[in-house]
Write an enzyme that holds these catalytic residues in place. Structure first.
Site, PDB file in Angstrom:
ATOM      1  N   ARG A 162     -28.165  81.401 -42.605  1.00  0.00           N
ATOM      2  CA  ARG A 162     -29.367  82.244 -42.542  1.00  0.00           C
ATOM      3  C   ARG A 162     -29.999  82.217 -41.148  1.00  0.00           C
ATOM      4  NH1 ARG A 162     -27.110  82.782 -46.692  1.00  0.00           N
ATOM      5  NH2 ARG A 162     -27.965  82.666 -48.799  1.00  0.00           N
ATOM      6  N   SER A 236     -36.327  85.030 -50.932  1.00  0.00           N
ATOM      7  CA  SER A 236     -36.523  83.571 -50.798  1.00  0.00           C
ATOM      8  C   SER A 236     -37.528  83.291 -49.686  1.00  0.00           C
ATOM      9  CB  SER A 236     -35.207  82.883 -50.442  1.00  0.00           C
ATOM     10  OG  SER A 236     -34.240  83.187 -51.410  1.00  0.00           O
ATOM     11  N   GLU A 332     -38.349  81.114 -44.457  1.00  0.00           N
ATOM     12  CA  GLU A 332     -37.313  82.080 -44.059  1.00  0.00           C
ATOM     13  C   GLU A 332     -37.888  83.353 -43.414  1.00  0.00           C
ATOM     14  OE1 GLU A 332     -33.631  82.752 -46.499  1.00  0.00           O
ATOM     15  OE2 GLU A 332     -34.369  84.806 -46.476  1.00  0.00           O
TER      16      GLU A 332
END
Ligand code: FAD
Ligand code: NAP
Length: 342
Positions: A162, A236, A332
């Site tokens: 990510r 998320s 994130e």
């Protein structure tokens, strides 16, 4: 270029936000004009795609460039592969659908991820055991200051979990204008994730192809993830933490059923959703912000509260998880907070 444009409908957390200046660009020429104007007027620049991974400030004092460059082009083909160049403003799911319709394989696990193609390399989007990295070939990006066009291959993007160079060393320095993917013509299905495996088991003996995998991924996602159009969210809110093996073993003594996945010989990935659930955050809410009841990792903002409120709520969770488990949770979505507008 427009002035004082609301971004509330342009970010999936529905955070109230206004761009002092705003330009939607549909071509490289329009992008050049927008970047030159920003440089002349010394305006900070924020590139916006689908707004599904950002936390916006009440007012962005510079120029928001909304990416709308579209187009698909097969640039090379052989017996096994096709090299497909895609405009950065193409909606990711439109690309997935296009590939399925052409028999180009490799994106099926990444079905239904919101956002645009140009944002996909920024955090090396991933789901169900597949990351963009797996099918990525290269991208074209324009440097925000020099306006020079550059090519980045996979190595130059420094992809990791990510993450990429565009979230780190080169953060907010380039505008990605197109992405080239190397896709398979033959199936190379990745179906290790338990929910996928279980759903596919029903088709034992039947045809399992990329289309089927995509349909199953979509069905699972629809059943547990809130639709941002109905309940504002950015997917998320935290990454899954990767911890040293020793730390994991200590945790496992106290929490024998802690969800975990091996990364390499010395590291283990913990499921952040498990930590949040164990700590009681799943389904918790506080004055219009909360953690989703079906997926603890998804922060929802039904109260359409500000970006600062969202960050503060996230920080409360981060310190609670640190206190309970000694684990650092990293946010994130990317936050944009700079000097306020006049
Ligand atoms: P934005 O939010 O608009 O931008 C994100 C960042 O990229 C910003 O820093 C922005 O400046 C930069 N950026 C955007 N476009 C460009 C460009 N052309 N050039 C340079 N910089 C650019 N993510 C996953 O990885 N896996 C998932 O399974 C997943 N599921 C999700 C589910 C839901 C319900 C939601 C709401 C989000 C989910 N996400 C997931 C997060 C998000 O969809 C992805 O990160 C997506 O790639 C963001 O795309 P975007 O166009 O909305 O980017
Ligand atoms: P899930 O299937 O309930 O699994 C929970 C977590 O365990 C996931 O985060 C996943 O890690 C990890 N996991 C499960 N099986 C694994 C395996 N075989 N090997 C390694 N790790 C495994 O997860 P979910 O919440 O429903 O999400 C499904 C997929 O969609 C996940 O890949 C998730 O990352 C992705 N997703 C991402 C976002 C986002 O905004 N980033 C939002 C929704 C869904 P990983 O997350 O590392 O895959």
């Amino acid at each position: 270029m427009k002035t004082r444009v609301s971004l509330q409908e342009l970010n999936t957390l529905a955070v109230p936000s206004v761009a002092a200046h705003y330009s939607r660009v549909s071509s490289k020429a329009e992008l050049g004009i927008a970047l030159r104007t920003a440089a002349e007027q010394q305006l900070p620049v924020l590139i916006l795609g689908g707004g599904s991974n950002v936390i916006l400030p009440p007012c962005f004092p510079g120029l928001v460039i909304h990416m709308a460059i579209t187009g698909f082009q097969v640039i090379e083909e052989d017996a096994q592969h096709v090299w497909l160049r895609v405009g950065a403003g193409v909606v990711w799911q439109d690309l997935v659908e296009f590939c399925l319709s052409q028999g180009y394989q490799g994106l099926e696990n990444l079905s239904l991820i919101p956002g645009t193609v140009g944002a996909a390399p920024i955090q090396n989007i991933g789901a169900y055991g597949v990351e963009l990295n797996r099918v990525f070939h290269s991208l074209t990006a324009v440097h925000q200051q020099t306006l020079r066009e550059e090519q980045f291959d996979r190595e130059a993007c420094e992809f990791s979990y990510r993450d990429s160079v565009f979230k780190n060393r080169l953060k907010d320095q380039y505008v990605i204008t197109d992405v080239t993917l190397k896709l398979n013509k033959q199936p190379q299905l990745v179906v290790e994730y338990a929910p996928l495996k279980e759903a596919l088991a029903q088709f034992a003996g039947g045809d399992i192809d990329a289309r089927r995998v995509s349909e199953i991924v979509c069905a699972i996602r629809r059943s547990k993830l809130p639709d941002p159009g109905q309940i504002p969210n950015a997917g998320s809110f935290f990454k899954n933490p990767i911890v040293p093996l020793d730390q994991f073993r200590l945790l496992q003594r106290t929490y024998p059923d802690i969800a975990h996945f091996p990364v390499d010989e010395t590291h283990v990935k913990l499921a952040a959703a498990w930590l949040l659930d164990e700590a009681g955050w799943k389904g918790h809410s506080d004055d219009g912000i909360g953690m989703h009841s079906k997926q603890a990792l998804v922060l929802t903002n039904p109260g359409r509260r500000s970006g600062a409120d969202i960050i503060a709520y996230g920080e409360k969770i981060q310190s609670d998880i640190k206190r309970r488990f000694g684990v650092d949770l990293e946010r994130e979505p990317i936050a944009y907070f700079s000097t306020p507008c006049n």
